[in-house]
Design a protein around this motif. Structure first.
Motif, PDB file in Angstrom:
ATOM      1  N   GLY A  53       0.774  -1.222   0.000  1.00  0.00           N
ATOM      2  CA  GLY A  53       0.000   0.000   0.000  1.00  0.00           C
ATOM      3  C   GLY A  53       0.807   1.275   0.000  1.00  0.00           C
ATOM      4  N   LEU A  54       2.118   1.177  -0.272  1.00  0.00           N
ATOM      5  CA  LEU A  54       2.974   2.361  -0.253  1.00  0.00           C
ATOM      6  C   LEU A  54       3.074   3.034  -1.614  1.00  0.00           C
ATOM      7  N   LEU A  55       2.435   2.480  -2.629  1.00  0.00           N
ATOM      8  CA  LEU A  55       2.629   2.970  -3.990  1.00  0.00           C
ATOM      9  C   LEU A  55       1.281   3.115  -4.703  1.00  0.00           C
ATOM     10  N   PRO A  56       0.436   4.051  -4.267  1.00  0.00           N
ATOM     11  CA  PRO A  56      -0.887   4.174  -4.896  1.00  0.00           C
ATOM     12  C   PRO A  56      -0.818   4.901  -6.235  1.00  0.00           C
ATOM     13  N   ASN A  57      -1.575   4.424  -7.181  1.00  0.00           N
ATOM     14  CA  ASN A  57      -1.778   5.119  -8.458  1.00  0.00           C
ATOM     15  C   ASN A  57      -0.473   5.427  -9.185  1.00  0.00           C
ATOM     16  N   ALA A  58       0.460   4.497  -9.190  1.00  0.00           N
ATOM     17  CA  ALA A  58       1.759   4.736  -9.830  1.00  0.00           C
ATOM     18  C   ALA A  58       1.686   4.460 -11.324  1.00  0.00           C
ATOM     19  N   LEU A  59       2.397   5.288 -12.093  1.00  0.00           N
ATOM     20  CA  LEU A  59       2.543   5.059 -13.525  1.00  0.00           C
ATOM     21  C   LEU A  59       3.881   4.378 -13.781  1.00  0.00           C
ATOM     22  N   PRO A  60       3.962   3.470 -14.748  1.00  0.00           N
ATOM     23  CA  PRO A  60       5.232   2.810 -15.042  1.00  0.00           C
ATOM     24  C   PRO A  60       6.328   3.838 -15.350  1.00  0.00           C
TER      25      PRO A  60
END
Length: 377
Positions: free
Chosen positions: A166-173
């Motif tokens: 849950g530390l990386l919400p809504n990340a783009l590549p």
């Protein structure tokens, strides 16, 4: 070990103190004398080494060799005695440049070309107070070229782990570090020099980097330090026996070492479960927990929410989106309120997808994410 006899004449008060110490530790007087002598000589060696370090006569690595202390033990002594950190070559060059620039006529003169220096390292990204600080060993060429942390094969595996927590919400590549920072967390490396391999770093660089890291921790005040790789943790903490999982504190802040990229799947999963526990304890005061997920829940694609977890959801039935372990998913929400007894709310997911992402027996953490969506991990 060969020994020699040494005859000493001591004052009466020293003899009395020695007798008292011998009785307290239940050893004879000769053994107590040997113990105290070893302690005093060790302390003298440490004191002299610290003086030499303060005068920039020796490096931090040499100081550790002279005293037999770990890097981290040495850092604690340096900090406790308020010993100033010896300036590095780059610091001296900068100070000389500033001095030359302040002298009339000198500043206007063209300088001879300087040797090329590496300027493509990744900058520190400070966390918000209470956020997580992710620490690597040093930037890889792939990441430095992309301008983003952890863009190699191992780095992508790392981001997937953090997303599951849950530390990386809504990340783009390619922009995972941006999403990580937007969530209130920070990034740095033990050494800010790009190399093809961490083996190319010197012991002195690593020792100096550990001091720098400790200073950053005191300045930024993160709630938890996560080491991306074992080498970073072991050099920073001065302990080569450090294993994945919770570790000793650094500058008063708890630490955690992630499992390696080639760890067995059960070990890696256990490591992430340990991290989730720490994250709930240190970084998520405004959160609640789901009910324990059962095999029946998974069969029906369902997660049940007790009363305190409903605060993150609307008061009526709705089709909405949540972030489940870093993945944004559509769900059907039912608070299950009405004239009858209030029951647990439910979130309905795609059954096959939920079965892959959640295991029976788990209790998930629920909170409001930076994007405004409920997040479960």
């Amino acid at each position: 070990m060969k020994s020699e006899q040494l005859n000493l004449r001591l004052e009466a008060d020293l003899i009395a103190e020695l007798e008292r110490a011998s009785q307290e530790e239940s050893v004879d007087r000769a053994a107590m004398v040997r113990k105290l002598l070893k302690t005093a000589l060790t302390q003298r060696r440490i004191d002299r080494t610290l003086v030499a370090y303060q005068r920039s006569e020796i490096s931090i690595g040499r100081a550790c060799e002279e005293t037999g202390l770990s890097h981290w033990q040495m850092f604690d002594l340096i900090h406790a005695r308020a010993i100033s950190y010896p300036p590095q070559g780059s610091d001296l060059v900068e100070r000389v440049d500033q001095l030359l620039a302040s002298i009339p006529h000198v500043a206007d003169k063209a300088r001879a070309p300087e040797p090329a220096v590496q300027t493509d390292s990744l900058p520190d990204r400070a966390p918000r107070p209470g956020g997580v600080l992710l620490v690597g060993i040093n930037p890889a060429p792939t990441s430095a070229k992309a301008g983003h942390y952890y863009q190699g094969q191992h780095g992508q595996r790392l981001w997937k782990k953090l997303a599951q927590c849950g530390l990386l919400p809504n990340a783009l590549p390619g922009g995972e570090d941006d999403a990580f920072v937007a969530a209130g967390h920070g990034l740095t490396d033990l050494v800010k020099r790009v190399t093809a391999s961490a083996d190319d770093l010197s012991r002195e660089e690593l020792g100096d980097g550990a001091i720098r890291l400790a200073n950053r921790i005191r300045e930024w005040k993160p709630s938890l330090i996560i080491f991306a790789y074992a080498s970073a943790a072991r050099y920073a903490l001065g302990d080569r026996s450090i294993q994945p999982g919770p570790g000793p504190s650094m500058a008063g802040t708890p630490t955690f070492l992630l499992a390696g990229p080639y760890a067995a799947l059960p070990d890696a999963q256990e490591n992430l479960d340990e991290l989730r526990v720490l994250l709930r304890k240190f970084t998520q005061p405004n959160s609640a927990s789901t009910q324990r997920v059962t095999q029946t829940d998974l069969k029906h694609g369902m997660i049940r929410l007790p009363r305190d977890a409903k605060q993150f959801f609307p008061p009526e039935k709705a089709e909405l989106e949540v972030v489940l372990r870093g993945v944004r998913l559509p769900v059907k929400y039912d608070p299950r309120t009405g004239p009858a007894k209030v029951r647990s709310g439910t979130l309905r997911f795609d059954r096959k997808l939920l079965d892959r992402m959640v295991r029976a027996g788990e209790v998930l953490n629920v909170r409001r994410g930076p994007s405004g969506l409920p997040e479960l991990d």
